[in-house]
Design a protein around this motif. Structure first.
Motif, PDB file in Angstrom:
ATOM      1  N   LYS A  96     -19.586   1.235  -0.711  1.00 15.55           N
ATOM      2  CA  LYS A  96     -19.929   1.643   0.647  1.00 15.55           C
ATOM      3  C   LYS A  96     -18.854   1.071   1.587  1.00 15.55           C
ATOM      4  CE  LYS A  96     -24.271   1.269   3.198  1.00 15.55           C
ATOM      5  NZ  LYS A  96     -25.585   0.667   3.232  1.00 15.55           N
ATOM      6  N   TRP A  97     -18.156   1.938   2.312  1.00 12.44           N
ATOM      7  CA  TRP A  97     -17.045   1.509   3.183  1.00 12.44           C
ATOM      8  C   TRP A  97     -17.363   1.848   4.636  1.00 12.44           C
ATOM      9  CZ3 TRP A  97     -11.670   1.166   0.906  1.00 12.44           C
ATOM     10  CH2 TRP A  97     -11.678   1.343  -0.470  1.00 12.44           C
ATOM     11  N   LYS A  98     -17.264   0.864   5.487  1.00 12.84           N
ATOM     12  CA  LYS A  98     -17.389   1.144   6.938  1.00 12.84           C
ATOM     13  C   LYS A  98     -16.109   1.844   7.388  1.00 12.84           C
ATOM     14  CE  LYS A  98     -19.197  -2.127   9.816  1.00 12.84           C
ATOM     15  NZ  LYS A  98     -20.338  -1.640  10.589  1.00 12.84           N
ATOM     16  N   GLY A 144       0.747 -11.588  -5.048  1.00 14.32           N
ATOM     17  CA  GLY A 144      -0.065 -12.800  -4.887  1.00 14.32           C
ATOM     18  C   GLY A 144       0.415 -13.637  -3.713  1.00 14.32           C
ATOM     19  N   ALA A 145       1.034 -12.987  -2.733  1.00 14.97           N
ATOM     20  CA  ALA A 145       1.603 -13.714  -1.591  1.00 14.97           C
ATOM     21  C   ALA A 145       0.933 -13.212  -0.307  1.00 14.97           C
ATOM     22  CB  ALA A 145       3.105 -13.484  -1.540  1.00 14.97           C
ATOM     23  N   LEU A 146      -0.007 -13.986   0.190  1.00 15.60           N
ATOM     24  CA  LEU A 146      -0.754 -13.594   1.396  1.00 15.60           C
ATOM     25  C   LEU A 146       0.011 -14.049   2.633  1.00 15.60           C
ATOM     26  CD1 LEU A 146      -3.597 -12.630   2.603  1.00 15.60           C
ATOM     27  CD2 LEU A 146      -4.149 -15.070   2.633  1.00 15.60           C
ATOM     28  N   GLY A 172       0.864  -1.188   0.000  1.00  8.58           N
ATOM     29  CA  GLY A 172       0.000   0.000   0.000  1.00  8.58           C
ATOM     30  C   GLY A 172       0.902   1.240   0.000  1.00  8.58           C
ATOM     31  N   LEU A 173       0.299   2.378   0.249  1.00 11.03           N
ATOM     32  CA  LEU A 173       1.072   3.615   0.150  1.00 11.03           C
ATOM     33  C   LEU A 173       2.172   3.664   1.218  1.00 11.03           C
ATOM     34  CD1 LEU A 173      -1.950   5.988  -0.495  1.00 11.03           C
ATOM     35  CD2 LEU A 173      -0.494   4.832  -2.169  1.00 11.03           C
ATOM     36  N   GLY A 174       1.849   3.211   2.426  1.00  6.49           N
ATOM     37  CA  GLY A 174       2.836   3.243   3.502  1.00  6.49           C
ATOM     38  C   GLY A 174       3.981   2.276   3.256  1.00  6.49           C
ATOM     39  N   GLY A 175       3.661   1.069   2.844  1.00  6.70           N
ATOM     40  CA  GLY A 175       4.696   0.061   2.597  1.00  6.70           C
ATOM     41  C   GLY A 175       5.641   0.500   1.477  1.00  6.70           C
TER      42      GLY A 175
HETATM   43  C1  LIG Z   1     -13.354   6.966   2.279  1.00  9.82           C
HETATM   44  C2  LIG Z   1     -11.890   7.180   2.526  1.00  9.82           C
HETATM   45  C3  LIG Z   1     -11.305   8.360   2.059  1.00  9.82           C
HETATM   46  C4  LIG Z   1      -9.941   8.601   2.301  1.00  9.82           C
HETATM   47  N1  LIG Z   1      -9.381   9.762   1.864  1.00  9.82           N
HETATM   48  C5  LIG Z   1      -8.090  10.041   2.154  1.00  9.82           C
HETATM   49  C6  LIG Z   1      -7.481  11.245   1.706  1.00  9.82           C
HETATM   50  O1  LIG Z   1      -8.112  12.065   1.020  1.00  9.82           O
HETATM   51  N2  LIG Z   1      -6.173  11.481   2.040  1.00  9.82           N
HETATM   52  C7  LIG Z   1      -5.456  10.600   2.806  1.00  9.82           C
HETATM   53  O2  LIG Z   1      -4.276  10.876   3.115  1.00  9.82           O
HETATM   54  N3  LIG Z   1      -5.998   9.431   3.218  1.00  9.82           N
HETATM   55  C8  LIG Z   1      -7.278   9.135   2.915  1.00  9.82           C
HETATM   56  N4  LIG Z   1      -7.818   7.952   3.312  1.00  9.82           N
HETATM   57  C9  LIG Z   1      -7.005   7.013   4.109  1.00  9.82           C
HETATM   58  C10 LIG Z   1      -6.027   6.207   3.282  1.00  9.82           C
HETATM   59  O3  LIG Z   1      -6.655   5.582   2.198  1.00  9.82           O
HETATM   60  C11 LIG Z   1      -5.342   5.152   4.152  1.00  9.82           C
HETATM   61  O4  LIG Z   1      -5.003   5.709   5.397  1.00  9.82           O
HETATM   62  C12 LIG Z   1      -4.048   4.649   3.508  1.00  9.82           C
HETATM   63  O5  LIG Z   1      -4.338   4.074   2.256  1.00  9.82           O
HETATM   64  C13 LIG Z   1      -3.349   3.638   4.399  1.00  9.82           C
HETATM   65  O6  LIG Z   1      -2.217   3.135   3.741  1.00  9.82           O
HETATM   66  P1  LIG Z   1      -1.488   1.827   4.263  1.00  9.82           P
HETATM   67  O7  LIG Z   1      -0.355   1.604   3.319  1.00  9.82           O
HETATM   68  O8  LIG Z   1      -1.208   1.937   5.703  1.00  9.82           O
HETATM   69  O9  LIG Z   1      -2.564   0.670   4.127  1.00  9.82           O
HETATM   70  P2  LIG Z   1      -3.297   0.092   2.834  1.00  9.82           P
HETATM   71  O10 LIG Z   1      -3.438   1.135   1.796  1.00  9.82           O
HETATM   72  O11 LIG Z   1      -4.523  -0.572   3.331  1.00  9.82           O
HETATM   73  O12 LIG Z   1      -2.304  -1.003   2.267  1.00  9.82           O
HETATM   74  C14 LIG Z   1      -2.134  -2.274   2.863  1.00  9.82           C
HETATM   75  C15 LIG Z   1      -1.613  -3.237   1.815  1.00  9.82           C
HETATM   76  O13 LIG Z   1      -1.308  -4.477   2.448  1.00  9.82           O
HETATM   77  C16 LIG Z   1      -1.827  -5.554   1.675  1.00  9.82           C
HETATM   78  N5  LIG Z   1      -2.099  -6.644   2.617  1.00  9.82           N
HETATM   79  C17 LIG Z   1      -3.054  -6.673   3.570  1.00  9.82           C
HETATM   80  N6  LIG Z   1      -2.993  -7.829   4.264  1.00  9.82           N
HETATM   81  C18 LIG Z   1      -1.965  -8.532   3.728  1.00  9.82           C
HETATM   82  C19 LIG Z   1      -1.415  -9.803   4.026  1.00  9.82           C
HETATM   83  N7  LIG Z   1      -1.872 -10.567   5.030  1.00  9.82           N
HETATM   84  N8  LIG Z   1      -0.372 -10.252   3.269  1.00  9.82           N
HETATM   85  C20 LIG Z   1       0.139  -9.474   2.280  1.00  9.82           C
HETATM   86  N9  LIG Z   1      -0.356  -8.268   1.954  1.00  9.82           N
HETATM   87  C21 LIG Z   1      -1.393  -7.793   2.687  1.00  9.82           C
HETATM   88  C22 LIG Z   1      -3.089  -4.986   1.030  1.00  9.82           C
HETATM   89  O14 LIG Z   1      -3.456  -5.700  -0.113  1.00  9.82           O
HETATM   90  C23 LIG Z   1      -2.636  -3.551   0.722  1.00  9.82           C
HETATM   91  O15 LIG Z   1      -2.024  -3.452  -0.536  1.00  9.82           O
HETATM   92  C24 LIG Z   1      -9.161   7.649   3.033  1.00  9.82           C
HETATM   93  C25 LIG Z   1      -9.747   6.460   3.460  1.00  9.82           C
HETATM   94  C26 LIG Z   1     -11.089   6.222   3.202  1.00  9.82           C
HETATM   95  C27 LIG Z   1     -11.706   4.920   3.680  1.00  9.82           C
END
Ligand SMILES: Cc1cc2nc3c(=O)[nH]c(=O)nc-3n(C[C@H](O)[C@H](O)[C@H](O)COP(=O)(O)OP(=O)(O)OC[C@H]3O[C@@H](n4cnc5c(N)ncnc54)[C@H](O)[C@@H]3O)c2cc1C
Length: 424
Positions: free
Chosen positions: A276-278, A130-132, A11-14
């Protein structure tokens, strides 16, 4: 000496962490494990604010992302029922650059994710798609995949989002996300399909428009260089427990907004498909890493928040930047304990403030008609030309803006270094 770092989640953080680690210390071996078979067009729009765009520019993504983003020329806040302007700021995007030396970009999440992925690949980050990951063993540390394979490293970075398997493996279900009470409908429309001329012209100028109403609000901004319009509609959560994302019922959505600004209803009448997202969040975690310093978390895995300050993605990018910069100082496993403590000290209080700020913002966004709402609207009217600190909407509040947008995570690290605070 170099370290082998396993990042769970592209994801964006990773991806931010992968880039930052490689840029700061190319010798570290970085592997990203992602459950999705490929990076597809998931998600919708994102507002990426100056505290985050300055990182993207530093990482060499400025030119690519500039062409895929829109920078709002105007920010307007509207009364829900008739669209009356409650607050506004003209020249918003320009003002952001002048004040914070970095742009405010509205973009599609997929554009950002793909740009980060390409940059990480160029820097030599390895990927497994594709690696969970089904489990992690923090003692080794290692990540177990669904096919039974174990992948070993020196450090596991849990960047696997809200429902983090890494977090659950380490600490069990005690630290699970909890509902905020709100849900989001996410909609994307083609700007060129808006039939009403005045409405189409309104959105042909890049802008952010927010409608505030009882228990609900709507925020709307362009993505894909102004070709698409992204709408997020925030309403009370009526999804059953345990259901986090489903296709939404358009009729149900229209009914919620049936008494809102006719321009908004015009937009909603175009909707063919809605998700629709919780919306979930989490109590502040006591720690972001384990005492053996073999596992550390970032982003939604450790601090999910309501999107009402648009800082979830931004703060995940900041986490990734900080972790990469600090890990460049680590040359062996023995250095990791101190490094991860520093990371936590630097990042945890800020993300906790953002979590709390997004809950606070919800109150102002969702005030029912009545004396508090009248007070809010009067204050905004008095400050129409120049919002003052304490303004009810953080987007235009100079004090909150400066706290959120003025932050530069690399400067923070340098500042603590210079001050010899003992933090770093
Ligand atoms: C409605 C909504 C609007 C938003 N708007 C904004 C905004 O305008 N600006 C903003 O900054 N943020 C916004 N956000 C928040 C933002 O989308 C998230 O905070 C951000 O994407 C988090 O990034 P992350 O990398 O931590 O997690 P994620 O983006 O969730 O990435 C996690 C990754 O890990 C992978 N993964 C999960 N489990 C496993 C596993 N067991 N094995 C391998 N891979 C796995 C997933 O497939 C995914 O690719 C919004 C969120 C929502 C719900």
């Amino acid at each position: 000496m170099s370290l082998k770092i396993i990042i769970v989640g592209a994801g964006l953080g990773g991806l931010a962490a992968a880039i930052s680690i490689k840029l700061e210390k190319p010798e570290h071996d970085v592997l990203v494990i992602e459950s999705a078979p490929e990076l597809a067009e998931v998600g919708a729009g994102l507002q990426v604010t100056p505290n985050a765009t300055r990182l993207l520019i530093r990482w060499g993504l400025g030119n690519i992302l500039k062409d895929l983003s829109s920078s709002p020329e105007e920010f307007t806040i509207h009364r829900y029922s008739d669209g009356k302007i409650l607050g506004k700021r003209e020249g918003y995007g320009k003002e952001m650059v002048e004040k914070y030396k970095s742009p405010f970009w509205d973009m599609h999440r997929a554009d950002l994710q793909l740009a980060l992925y390409d940059r990480a690949t160029d820097l030599g980050v390895k990927f497994r798609f594709g690696a969970l990951v089904t489990n992690i063993d923090a003692r080794i540390p290692s990540a177990t995949l669904a096919n039974g394979e174990n992948i070993h490293g020196d450090l596991i970075v849990g960047a696997d989002g809200l429902w983090s398997k890494c977090r659950e493996s380490l600490w069990g279900k005690a630290h699970s996300p909890i509902p905020t009470g709100d849900l989001a409908y996410r909609v994307i429309l083609q700007v060129q399909d808006i039939e009403d001329d005045a409405l189409r012209h309104f959105f042909e100028t890049p802008r952010v428009a927010l409608w505030a109403g009882p228990d609900c609000h709507v925020i709307c901004y362009p993505v894909k260089a102004n070709k698409l319009l992204n709408l997020v509609l925030l309403v009370p959560d009526n999804l059953p427990e345990g259901v986090s994302r489903v296709p939404g019922d358009i009729g149900e959505m229209l009914q919620i907004f049936q008494d809102w600004d006719p321009r908004l209803r015009d937009l909603l009448s175009m909707v063919q498909k809605v998700d629709k997202w919780k919306l979930m969040h989490m109590e502040e975690l006591e720690r972001w890493s384990n005492s053996e310093a073999t596992v550390v978390f970032l982003g939604d895995a450790c601090h999910p928040m309501l999107p009402y300050l648009a800082q979830g993605a931004g703060s995940s990018l900041e986490d990734g930047a900080a972790l990469g910069s600090l890990l460049s100082r680590a040359t062996s496993r023995e250095d990791l304990f101190k490094t991860l403590q520093i990371y936590e000290n630097l990042r945890k209080s800020r993300s906790s403030s953002l979590q709390k700020g997004s809950m606070r913002q919800r109150q102002y966004n969702h005030l029912p008609d009545g004396s508090e709402q009248q007070h809010r609207d009067r204050l905004m009217n008095e400050q129409m030309a120049e919002p003052l600190p304490g303004y009810p909407f953080y987007w235009l509040d100079p004090a909150q803006q400066s706290f959120v947008y003025g932050y530069d995570v690399y400067e923070e690290i340098k500042r603590h270094d210079r001050m010899g605070t003992g933090l770093l």
